[in-house]
Design a protein around this motif. Structure first.
Motif, PDB file in Angstrom:
ATOM      1  N   TYR A  52       0.776  -1.198   0.062  1.00 60.20           N
ATOM      2  CA  TYR A  52      -0.180   0.082  -0.105  1.00 60.20           C
ATOM      3  C   TYR A  52       0.879   1.378  -0.032  1.00 60.20           C
ATOM      4  O   TYR A  52       0.219   2.400  -0.129  1.00 60.20           O
ATOM      5  CB  TYR A  52      -0.929   0.001   1.092  1.00 60.20           C
ATOM      6  N   ARG A  73      -5.988  -4.830  -3.981  1.00 58.00           N
ATOM      7  CA  ARG A  73      -5.501  -3.688  -3.112  1.00 58.00           C
ATOM      8  C   ARG A  73      -6.450  -2.775  -2.804  1.00 58.00           C
ATOM      9  O   ARG A  73      -7.081  -2.482  -1.651  1.00 58.00           O
ATOM     10  CB  ARG A  73      -4.097  -2.879  -3.480  1.00 58.00           C
ATOM     11  N   VAL A  74      -7.362  -2.378  -3.827  1.00 58.35           N
ATOM     12  CA  VAL A  74      -8.478  -1.464  -3.491  1.00 58.35           C
ATOM     13  C   VAL A  74      -9.594  -2.158  -3.067  1.00 58.35           C
ATOM     14  O   VAL A  74     -10.189  -1.485  -2.068  1.00 58.35           O
ATOM     15  CB  VAL A  74      -8.812  -0.917  -4.969  1.00 58.35           C
ATOM     16  N   GLN A  75      -9.917  -3.436  -3.405  1.00 61.85           N
ATOM     17  CA  GLN A  75     -11.076  -4.015  -2.861  1.00 61.85           C
ATOM     18  C   GLN A  75     -10.687  -4.161  -1.240  1.00 61.85           C
ATOM     19  O   GLN A  75     -11.608  -4.078  -0.277  1.00 61.85           O
ATOM     20  CB  GLN A  75     -11.406  -5.361  -3.393  1.00 61.85           C
ATOM     21  N   TYR A  78     -11.129  -1.123   0.812  1.00 64.01           N
ATOM     22  CA  TYR A  78     -12.523  -0.592   1.242  1.00 64.01           C
ATOM     23  C   TYR A  78     -13.218  -1.690   1.985  1.00 64.01           C
ATOM     24  O   TYR A  78     -14.231  -1.449   3.009  1.00 64.01           O
ATOM     25  CB  TYR A  78     -13.292  -0.294  -0.161  1.00 64.01           C
ATOM     26  N   VAL A  97     -16.891  -2.782  -4.842  1.00 62.37           N
ATOM     27  CA  VAL A  97     -15.987  -2.119  -5.572  1.00 62.37           C
ATOM     28  C   VAL A  97     -16.328  -2.456  -6.979  1.00 62.37           C
ATOM     29  O   VAL A  97     -16.032  -3.695  -7.364  1.00 62.37           O
ATOM     30  CB  VAL A  97     -14.652  -2.538  -5.367  1.00 62.37           C
ATOM     31  N   ALA A 107     -16.204   2.802  -5.690  1.00 60.62           N
ATOM     32  CA  ALA A 107     -16.439   2.056  -4.466  1.00 60.62           C
ATOM     33  C   ALA A 107     -17.289   2.498  -3.536  1.00 60.62           C
ATOM     34  O   ALA A 107     -17.387   4.027  -3.322  1.00 60.62           O
ATOM     35  CB  ALA A 107     -14.975   1.957  -3.644  1.00 60.62           C
ATOM     36  N   LEU A 121     -12.906   6.085  -8.227  1.00 65.13           N
ATOM     37  CA  LEU A 121     -11.744   5.713  -8.499  1.00 65.13           C
ATOM     38  C   LEU A 121     -11.175   5.789  -9.798  1.00 65.13           C
ATOM     39  O   LEU A 121     -11.745   5.434 -10.728  1.00 65.13           O
ATOM     40  CB  LEU A 121     -11.609   3.994  -8.010  1.00 65.13           C
ATOM     41  N   VAL A 124      -6.103   2.992 -10.830  1.00 65.83           N
ATOM     42  CA  VAL A 124      -6.214   2.378  -9.703  1.00 65.83           C
ATOM     43  C   VAL A 124      -5.022   1.590  -9.379  1.00 65.83           C
ATOM     44  O   VAL A 124      -4.347   1.042  -8.562  1.00 65.83           O
ATOM     45  CB  VAL A 124      -7.097   1.251  -9.657  1.00 65.83           C
ATOM     46  N   PHE A 127      -3.022   3.208  -7.070  1.00 65.68           N
ATOM     47  CA  PHE A 127      -3.644   3.213  -5.547  1.00 65.68           C
ATOM     48  C   PHE A 127      -2.546   2.949  -4.427  1.00 65.68           C
ATOM     49  O   PHE A 127      -1.918   1.675  -4.549  1.00 65.68           O
ATOM     50  CB  PHE A 127      -4.816   2.375  -5.415  1.00 65.68           C
TER      51      PHE A 127
END
Length: 160
Positions: A52, A73-75, A78, A97, A107, A121, A124, A127
């Motif tokens: 991250y 990573r995004v999922q 959140y 997401v 998201a 977003l 990504v 991100f």
């Protein structure tokens, strides 16, 4: 989110905040999504979350297509937001997401019937955060906004 280049050693960046609620929730979500990976059990929360941290290498360009790792990573970010919102409010919460292959999406975090986080977003594949503090600040901002919505509209938030 304002992102800058990071040139520090990311393996120790999360050491001091590993006991933080959100950081701990994010590590828990990542481990839960990959239960058969025994290597993850050997890593500390800080080592697990180094993906991250945003590290830009000179000459590396972004792809116009979202990578599976970036989407994950995004999922997970959140999902950890939803986990902390549920933990702090008691309202059942979930993250959704939706991503296109063109590297953008949306998201949402819902509590009951109430949308408490709504984030657009873009890019990504980029991100990430410049530091553990930046990651935690953004997460805490989103969590606090969600909790404010739940306090404002408790009835739809309580409906599951």
């Amino acid at each position: 989110m304002n992102r800058k280049e990071v040139t520090t050693d990311s393996s120790t960046a999360f050491h001091s905040d590993a006991k933080n609620g959100f950081i701990r929730a994010l590590a828990t979500v990542i481990r839960a999504q990959q239960p058969t990976n025994q290597l993850l059990d050997q890593l500390t929360d800080g080592e697990l979350l180094t993906d991250y941290l945003l590290v830009r290498l000179p000459g590396v360009t972004d792809s116009c297509h979202a990578s599976a790792e970036a989407v994950s990573r995004v999922q997970w970010f959140y999902a950890a937001i939803a986990l902390e919102v549920e933990h702090r409010s008691g309202a059942p919460s979930a993250a959704m997401v939706m991503m296109s292959q063109e590297n953008f999406g949306r998201a949402l975090v819902t509590s009951g019937r109430l949308v408490v986080v709504n984030s657009y977003l873009r890019h990504v594949n980029r991100f990430g955060f410049v530091s553990c503090e930046a990651l935690n600040q953004e997460a805490e901002r989103l969590i606090e906004e969600a909790l404010q919505w739940i306090r404002r509209f408790p009835e739809p938030a309580a409906e599951g």
